[in-house]
Design a protein around this motif. Structure first.
Motif, mmCIF file in Angstrom:
data_model
loop_
_atom_site.group_PDB
_atom_site.id
_atom_site.type_symbol
_atom_site.label_atom_id
_atom_site.label_comp_id
_atom_site.label_asym_id
_atom_site.label_seq_id
_atom_site.Cartn_x
_atom_site.Cartn_y
_atom_site.Cartn_z
ATOM 1 N N PRO A 287 -102.944 -36.858 50.231
ATOM 2 C CA PRO A 287 -102.608 -38.229 50.147
ATOM 3 C C PRO A 287 -101.607 -38.460 48.953
ATOM 4 N N TYR A 288 -100.606 -39.171 49.173
ATOM 5 C CA TYR A 288 -99.833 -39.596 48.124
ATOM 6 C C TYR A 288 -100.483 -40.226 46.796
ATOM 7 N N PRO A 289 -101.302 -41.048 47.057
ATOM 8 C CA PRO A 289 -101.890 -41.557 45.673
ATOM 9 C C PRO A 289 -102.833 -40.343 45.108
ATOM 10 N N ALA A 290 -103.044 -39.318 45.599
ATOM 11 C CA ALA A 290 -103.845 -38.216 44.854
ATOM 12 C C ALA A 290 -102.627 -37.622 43.876
ATOM 13 N N GLY A 329 -95.254 -46.796 40.249
ATOM 14 C CA GLY A 329 -95.551 -45.858 41.080
ATOM 15 C C GLY A 329 -94.782 -44.495 41.082
ATOM 16 N N LEU A 330 -95.276 -43.288 41.311
ATOM 17 C CA LEU A 330 -94.726 -42.144 41.439
ATOM 18 C C LEU A 330 -93.460 -42.107 42.176
ATOM 19 N N GLY A 331 -93.521 -42.633 43.143
ATOM 20 C CA GLY A 331 -92.238 -42.456 44.018
ATOM 21 C C GLY A 331 -92.337 -43.258 45.351
ATOM 22 N N HIS A 332 -91.492 -42.968 46.196
ATOM 23 C CA HIS A 332 -91.403 -43.723 47.414
ATOM 24 C C HIS A 332 -90.878 -42.907 48.728
ATOM 25 N N PHE A 333 -90.815 -43.370 49.788
ATOM 26 C CA PHE A 333 -90.034 -42.934 50.682
ATOM 27 C C PHE A 333 -88.556 -43.219 50.710
ATOM 28 N N LEU A 334 -87.645 -42.328 51.025
ATOM 29 C CA LEU A 334 -86.238 -42.446 50.684
ATOM 30 C C LEU A 334 -85.383 -42.111 52.250
ATOM 31 N N GLY A 335 -84.711 -42.842 52.390
ATOM 32 C CA GLY A 335 -83.915 -42.809 53.890
ATOM 33 C C GLY A 335 -82.684 -43.902 53.843
ATOM 34 N N LEU A 336 -82.665 -44.536 54.916
ATOM 35 C CA LEU A 336 -81.799 -45.854 55.259
ATOM 36 C C LEU A 336 -82.098 -46.742 54.326
ATOM 37 N N GLN A 337 -83.077 -46.911 53.752
ATOM 38 C CA GLN A 337 -83.327 -47.872 52.537
ATOM 39 C C GLN A 337 -83.709 -47.023 51.320
ATOM 40 N N VAL A 338 -83.343 -47.632 50.067
ATOM 41 C CA VAL A 338 -83.917 -46.822 48.882
ATOM 42 C C VAL A 338 -85.405 -46.717 48.955
ATOM 43 N N ASN A 371 -91.103 -32.927 57.050
ATOM 44 C CA ASN A 371 -89.784 -33.734 57.416
ATOM 45 C C ASN A 371 -89.966 -35.103 56.883
ATOM 46 N N GLN A 372 -90.885 -35.640 55.889
ATOM 47 C CA GLN A 372 -90.849 -36.629 55.234
ATOM 48 C C GLN A 372 -89.914 -36.671 53.904
ATOM 49 N N VAL A 373 -89.454 -37.457 53.451
ATOM 50 C CA VAL A 373 -88.531 -37.356 52.194
ATOM 51 C C VAL A 373 -88.981 -38.511 51.088
ATOM 52 N N PHE A 374 -89.408 -38.008 49.908
ATOM 53 C CA PHE A 374 -89.719 -38.638 49.065
ATOM 54 C C PHE A 374 -89.016 -38.830 47.571
ATOM 55 N N THR A 375 -89.119 -39.687 46.836
ATOM 56 C CA THR A 375 -88.736 -39.618 45.429
ATOM 57 C C THR A 375 -89.658 -39.365 44.554
ATOM 58 N N ILE A 376 -89.702 -38.597 43.625
ATOM 59 C CA ILE A 376 -90.659 -38.138 42.535
ATOM 60 C C ILE A 376 -90.125 -38.397 41.053
ATOM 61 N N GLU A 377 -90.709 -39.546 40.562
ATOM 62 C CA GLU A 377 -90.174 -40.326 39.543
ATOM 63 C C GLU A 377 -91.375 -40.638 38.291
#
Length: 451
Positions: A287-290, A329-338, A371-377
């Motif tokens: 889970p991304y929150p972990a 937050g640590l990051g988010h989905f990335l793709g057609l929108q930031v 196949n998901q794309v995330f930012t890690i920040e």
């Protein structure tokens, strides 16, 4: 790039859209690119931003008054706006790698689209306020949009190739920006250097570039772009958060630099190590929150390492002491929108899974999948308003305030990369040479259509 890459992408999209439309009870999907909006009491429009559902179907990002008409089991139709106009740029008739996959009709004026549209068993996605009495179909049906948003989290190889190229473009800009910083340029001049190296104007950028010197690095969305050049004796920090565009897909990269070799430079280097550890922790099934909680633990480790807090990293996380230093937050989905869609979605049909109450700004509560794309920040900041609240709280005694004051003029540090989750391992799009073993890196994005 394999010439069949876009063909494979379109085949995947067609299967996806056919399945979703059938499940939602529609035969046709009418998607509007959007219309320019005039500024208040003016005849100049705001910069045009395309409907993301339009560019999800066709890689056209700069042409308003256009449409995609998608009918189940048929070749998509593109209504491409191409007026006779001597005031503005008129785009050429599409002859690109993607154009052979669409039946293209040219529109001389926006109202010409009306003759091609039907509301029968149709859904419409877009802004409809300029389309009164048009045959659009069901207006932005929630279930349909939820299913499309859920599916968009899983990127095709073509989409990943576009994201790679967007990162390559942005990295060239970041290198130029660092050089400008070290030469003493102003924030405005650094941004100009970035745009020049990226070869994209500010209105094509996926978001307003954050170019921050010194204490401005503590303002998370700082876009002021001061024209003031600082004397060398006052140069401390440079934080840049900036991306680029490739066929409508976004990159989103952040780097932080210290001007001198000092304690803050050591903090930047240590944060870079922690950020790469978090990248390695991005695993299918987690889970991304972990992972976000692991980020707070690493921020706690840095605060302890550099003498900012008196308590243990674990204790700082449990008490909430790390939160004023890492408020986002640590990051988010990335793709057609930031900040790509679906981060809090509970399932394909909708519903919301909110982030943990103690981390309200976390943009994803999903479980990480291939196949998901995330930012890690991850970041660590010295933000005046949050520090004042901390100083007035019971946790104030756990802080070495003299260390806070020493770091406060530097603003903060954030490091951000764009990561593809593959079965063979993560691919860091924002750093060279990071492709997993056995994975073929693809950088070209021009392909030949199959008719």
């Amino acid at each position: 790039m394999d010439n069949n890459l876009y063909a494979e992408h379109m085949a995947t999209l067609c299967r996806r859209y056919d399945t979703i439309l059938e499940a939602c009870g529609f035969e046709t999907l009418n998607v509007f690119s959007g219309a320019p909006r005039l500024q208040f009491l003016d005849d100049n429009p705001y910069p045009f931003r395309v409907n993301p559902h339009f560019k999800a179907l066709v890689p056209v990002t700069d042409n308003p008054h256009s449409w995609v008409i998608y009918q189940r089991g048929r070749k998509p139709k593109l209504l491409f706006y191409r007026p006779v106009d001597f005031w503005h740029y008129v785009p050429p008739v599409p002859q690109a790698f993607w154009s052979g996959f669409y039946d293209i009709e040219l529109l001389g004026k926006p109202s010409d689209a009306k003759a091609f549209l039907s509301a029968d068993s149709a859904a419409f996605i877009g802004e409809s306020d300029s389309l009164r009495d048009w045959p659009l179909g069901s207006d932005n049906p929630e279930l349909l949009i939820n299913r499309l948003h859920w599916a968009r989290a899983y990127k095709t190889p073509y989409e990943i190739a576009c994201l790679r190229e967007a990162n390559r473009i942005a990295m060239a800009g970041h290198r130029a920006a660092e050089q400008a910083f070290r030469s003493g340029a102003s924030e405005f001049e650094i941004n100009q250097a970035y745009l020049g190296a990226a070869g994209q104007g500010e209105h094509r950028m996926p978001y307003g570039n954050i170019v921050a010197l010194n204490a401005h690095a503590a303002i998370l969305h700082y876009n002021h772009l001061s024209t003031e050049r600082l004397p060398e004796s006052e140069l401390r920090t440079f934080l840049i958060d900036a991306g680029a565009d490739c066929h409508g897909y976004c990159s989103d990269i952040t780097r932080t630099y210290a001007y001198a070799d000092n304690a803050f430079a050591q903090l930047v280097a240590a944060m870079d190590e922690k950020q790469l550890e978090l990248v390695d922790g991005l695993k299918p099934g987690l889970p991304y929150p972990a992972l976000h909680r692991q980020c707070h633990l690493k921020v706690g480790e840095l605060l302890a390492q550099f003498g900012v807090i008196k308590t243990s990293p674990e204790g700082a996380v449990e008490s909430g002491l790390t939160r004023p230093f890492m408020p986002h937050g640590l990051g988010h989905f990335l793709g057609l929108q930031v900040h790509d869609v679906g981060g809090h979605q509970s399932g394909p049909d909708g519903g919301t899974t909110p982030p943990p109450a103690q981390y309200p700004f976390l943009r994803s509560s999903r479980t990480i999948e291939e196949n998901q794309v995330f930012t890690i920040e991850p970041g660590l900041y010295f933000i005046d308003s949050l520090l004042e609240e901390l100083k007035a709280s019971p946790l104030a005694t756990e802080v070495h305030w003299e260390k806070v004051e020493a770091f406060r003029p530097y603003g903060g540090v954030r490091i951000e990369d764009n990561i593809v989750v593959h079965a063979a391992g993560n691919e860091n799009l924002s750093r060279e040479g990071s492709v997993p073993t056995g994975f073929n890196k693809v950088t070209e994005t021009t392909v030949t259509p199959s008719n």
